[in-house]
Write a protein that holds these residues in place. Structure first.
Motif, PDB file in Angstrom:
ATOM      1  N   LYS A 229      -3.187  17.012   0.236  1.00 22.68           N
ATOM      2  CA  LYS A 229      -1.733  17.142   0.261  1.00 22.68           C
ATOM      3  C   LYS A 229      -1.102  16.811  -1.089  1.00 22.68           C
ATOM      4  N   GLY A 230      -1.920  16.376  -2.056  1.00 22.81           N
ATOM      5  CA  GLY A 230      -1.417  16.077  -3.394  1.00 22.81           C
ATOM      6  C   GLY A 230      -0.574  14.823  -3.469  1.00 22.81           C
ATOM      7  N   ARG A 231      -0.875  13.844  -2.639  1.00 22.39           N
ATOM      8  CA  ARG A 231      -0.039  12.645  -2.554  1.00 22.39           C
ATOM      9  C   ARG A 231      -0.569  11.447  -3.347  1.00 22.39           C
ATOM     10  N   ILE A 232      -1.808  11.511  -3.827  1.00 22.27           N
ATOM     11  CA  ILE A 232      -2.392  10.373  -4.538  1.00 22.27           C
ATOM     12  C   ILE A 232      -1.992  10.422  -6.002  1.00 22.27           C
ATOM     13  N   ARG A 233      -1.216   9.434  -6.426  1.00 20.48           N
ATOM     14  CA  ARG A 233      -0.791   9.332  -7.809  1.00 20.48           C
ATOM     15  C   ARG A 233      -1.477   8.138  -8.478  1.00 20.48           C
TER      16      ARG A 233
ATOM     17  N   ALA B 246     -10.888  -2.007   3.425  1.00 19.68           N
ATOM     18  CA  ALA B 246     -11.231  -1.737   2.029  1.00 19.68           C
ATOM     19  C   ALA B 246      -9.970  -1.269   1.315  1.00 19.68           C
ATOM     20  N   VAL B 247      -9.734  -1.815   0.125  1.00 24.13           N
ATOM     21  CA  VAL B 247      -8.558  -1.465  -0.661  1.00 24.13           C
ATOM     22  C   VAL B 247      -9.014  -0.802  -1.959  1.00 24.13           C
ATOM     23  N   TRP B 248      -8.463   0.376  -2.244  1.00 22.81           N
ATOM     24  CA  TRP B 248      -8.799   1.138  -3.446  1.00 22.81           C
ATOM     25  C   TRP B 248      -7.536   1.385  -4.263  1.00 22.81           C
ATOM     26  N   GLN B 249      -7.707   1.480  -5.572  1.00 23.96           N
ATOM     27  CA  GLN B 249      -6.596   1.830  -6.453  1.00 23.96           C
ATOM     28  C   GLN B 249      -6.932   3.109  -7.207  1.00 23.96           C
ATOM     29  N   ALA B 250      -6.011   4.074  -7.170  1.00 16.87           N
ATOM     30  CA  ALA B 250      -6.233   5.355  -7.838  1.00 16.87           C
ATOM     31  C   ALA B 250      -6.177   5.178  -9.348  1.00 16.87           C
TER      32      ALA B 250
ATOM     33  N   PHE C 169       0.830  -1.206   0.000  1.00 19.60           N
ATOM     34  CA  PHE C 169       0.000   0.000   0.000  1.00 19.60           C
ATOM     35  C   PHE C 169       0.863   1.254   0.000  1.00 19.60           C
ATOM     36  N   ASP C 170       0.339   2.267  -0.651  1.00 16.69           N
ATOM     37  CA  ASP C 170       1.017   3.559  -0.691  1.00 16.69           C
ATOM     38  C   ASP C 170       0.482   4.518   0.370  1.00 16.69           C
ATOM     39  N   HIS C 171      -0.796   4.327   0.745  1.00 19.39           N
ATOM     40  CA  HIS C 171      -1.425   5.225   1.709  1.00 19.39           C
ATOM     41  C   HIS C 171      -2.285   4.419   2.674  1.00 19.39           C
ATOM     42  N   PHE C 172      -2.329   4.869   3.935  1.00 28.36           N
ATOM     43  CA  PHE C 172      -3.060   4.175   4.990  1.00 28.36           C
ATOM     44  C   PHE C 172      -4.076   5.128   5.610  1.00 28.36           C
TER      45      PHE C 172
END
Length: 512
Positions: free
Chosen positions: A459-463, A482-486, A404-407
């Motif tokens: 914060k502009g962190r979701i790529r 729940a797991v999401w993909q941008a 994961f990239d974000h929690f």
């Protein structure tokens, strides 16, 4: 050259805050181990590709050595087996059609909105304590206990409490509770509809979750009435399912979207405080007063392939864990009356231990779905070694930072965030969204994971391609993920809950 390495942290004025001396060989060893593990991870990730390269090379070399006569003979062989070719093609087309028709439909998160209350509903520490004192319901020891909890809670001085609690004495009533629910739900939905240009009549599925306030008609019926939703809408109202109900509501909407094609689902997650403030003196029931605050979210989901272009995320996994069969887990978050008949929610002293057990069960199921092969092999080998050598081998904790990239950890309280940061071996940046959400908005129950995602976006962190893990705990006892993909580089939507204050965050949260 010295055999020791010295590191120093400097303050803003150039002064040295602290120094730490480490032996150089130890430092180099830790760096080497880091790169060894990184190399191992890349090796296992691309192992199949590395193994296929020699095979492809051999096939290419053999094909390049074939002469035209061999190719002609192969074509004649296929001509004489025309029936076999036709049968194979038919089976292939039929199988492909069946797969396309029966495969699970992708679920897209088009957008979501979080409620931000008006400034006059904000409550500062001194206001909270003064109002508690003036009610006349709390003993001096109870007031001192609440102040200690408030100091250690991680909450800031801009969180919101409902209108009824700002009066002296407070005015909790059914009408006031309905007013709070309307303000939160309609505020989030109005913003969602404005940002997405979706008409209420286009909504085919509605799921609302609120644990402690369940009037008749239901909250979902209130939304249907307010926005004049269509008569054949599939509406659901989830109650009593605690802070993890937001993920449960998403799971229910996902299942409904698998059945009903080409439609939208709206999920509204909130909690109601007005009629659930505790006015007694049992300490285990006073803690929710100090932590829970007004908040709510509205999420728009779609199963239309055409919405992929404008959607923010795609739903990848949902994993739910329920420990209700265990009596201790069942009663660790429990609504009841105290000795004098005053109703509140009691939190058990075993809550963190029970939450840890639920988390372990949840990630045991989630791990194989999201972790790279390298981490799964390490976990499996450690498990086998532990079975063979008993206590001589420590259990291996998978590195979820590789998955994961974000929690987005439910902002239930500082202790919850601290425990997950420690157990999952996360860095401060990974729990920043949770800590700042707790500071700015408090524990908003099932909607907190959406305030956290909104913080990360602001914060502009979701790529594009980033994976987000939302994890929540709730009464019962439940732990849900729940797991999401941008699907793109995500920017915050208009009227984000952080729009007016993101420049001030992160802030330093002082530990009492």
């Amino acid at each position: 050259m010295s055999s020791e390495a010295t590191t120093a942290t400097t303050t803003g004025d150039g002064g040295v805050q602290n120094q730490q001396t480490r032996r150089l060989p130890d430092y180099l060893q830790s760096v080497n181990l880091k790169y060894v593990k990184l190399g191992y991870h890349y090796l296992m990730t691309y192992l199949l590709t590395l193994c296929l390269i020699p095979l492809i090379s051999v096939i290419f070399i053999e094909a390049s050595q074939m002469n035209p006569d061999d190719i002609h003979q192969l074509w004649l062989h296929l001509q004489y087996n025309l029936v076999s070719v036709i049968i194979f093609s038919t089976v292939l087309v039929f199988g492909t059609t069946v797969y396309i028709m029966t495969r699970p439909r992708s679920i897209y998160l088009v957008d979501y909105s979080c409620y931000r209350g008006p400034s006059h509903l904000q409550v500062k520490y001194h206001q909270f304590m003064e109002h508690s004192r003036l009610t006349g319901d709390f003993h001096e020891s109870s007031l001192e206990f609440q102040y200690k909890i408030l100091e250690r809670s991680g909450l800031g001085e801009e969180t919101y409490v409902p209108e009824a609690m700002h009066y002296i004495p407070p005015r909790p009533s059914m009408a006031a509770a309905r007013e709070e629910a309307e303000q939160v739900m309609y505020g989030a939905l109005d913003n969602l509809f404005a940002n997405t240009n979706i008409k209420p009549k286009d909504i085919g599925i509605l799921v609302v979750n609120c644990s402690l306030f369940n009037p008749t008609p239901s909250l979902s019926a209130m939304i249907v009435n307010k926005y004049k939703l269509r008569g054949n809408i599939r509406s659901f109202n989830l109650g009593g399912m605690g802070c993890s109900a937001g993920v449960i509501a998403i799971d229910l909407a996902k299942d409904m979207l698998q059945v009903h094609r080409n439609t939208y689902a709206v999920v509204v997650s909130t909690e109601n405080i007005t009629q659930n403030w505790y006015f007694g003196n049992k300490k285990s029931m006073l803690i929710p007063n100090c932590l829970f605050r007004v908040g709510g979210s509205a999420v728009l989901l779609s199963n239309k392939s055409s919405d992929k272009r404008r959607a923010k995320y795609k739903l990848v996994h949902i994993v739910r864990t329920h420990r209700g069969a265990d009596d201790k887990a069942f009663r660790c978050v429990y609504q009841e009356q105290d000795d004098v008949g005053k109703t509140g929610v009691s939190l058990s002293k075993d809550l963190m231990a029970i939450a840890g057990g639920a988390l372990k069960t949840n990630i045991t199921t989630l791990g194989p779905l999201v972790l790279p092969v390298s981490e799964q092999l390490l976990f499996f080998c450690t498990l086998v070694a532990k079975k063979l050598f008993t206590a001589k081998v420590k259990p291996y904790i998978p590195d979820f930072k590789l998955a994961f990239d974000h929690f987005c950890i439910h902002a239930g309280g500082r202790a919850v965030i601290d425990e997950l940061e420690k157990n999952l071996q996360l860095l401060p940046v990974h729990v920043e969204a949770s800590r700042m959400t707790l500071h700015r908005f408090g524990n908003t129950s099932s909607s907190s994971i959406w305030y956290e995602l909104a913080y990360t976006e602001a914060k502009g962190r979701i790529r594009k391609g980033n994976r987000v893990w939302q994890i929540a705990f709730g009464s019962g006892f439940k732990c849900n993920s729940a797991v999401w993909q941008a699907l793109r580089n995500v920017k915050p939507s208009p009227n984000s809950p952080w729009e007016d204050c993101i420049h001030r965050y992160p802030v330093m949260v002082i530990e009492a």
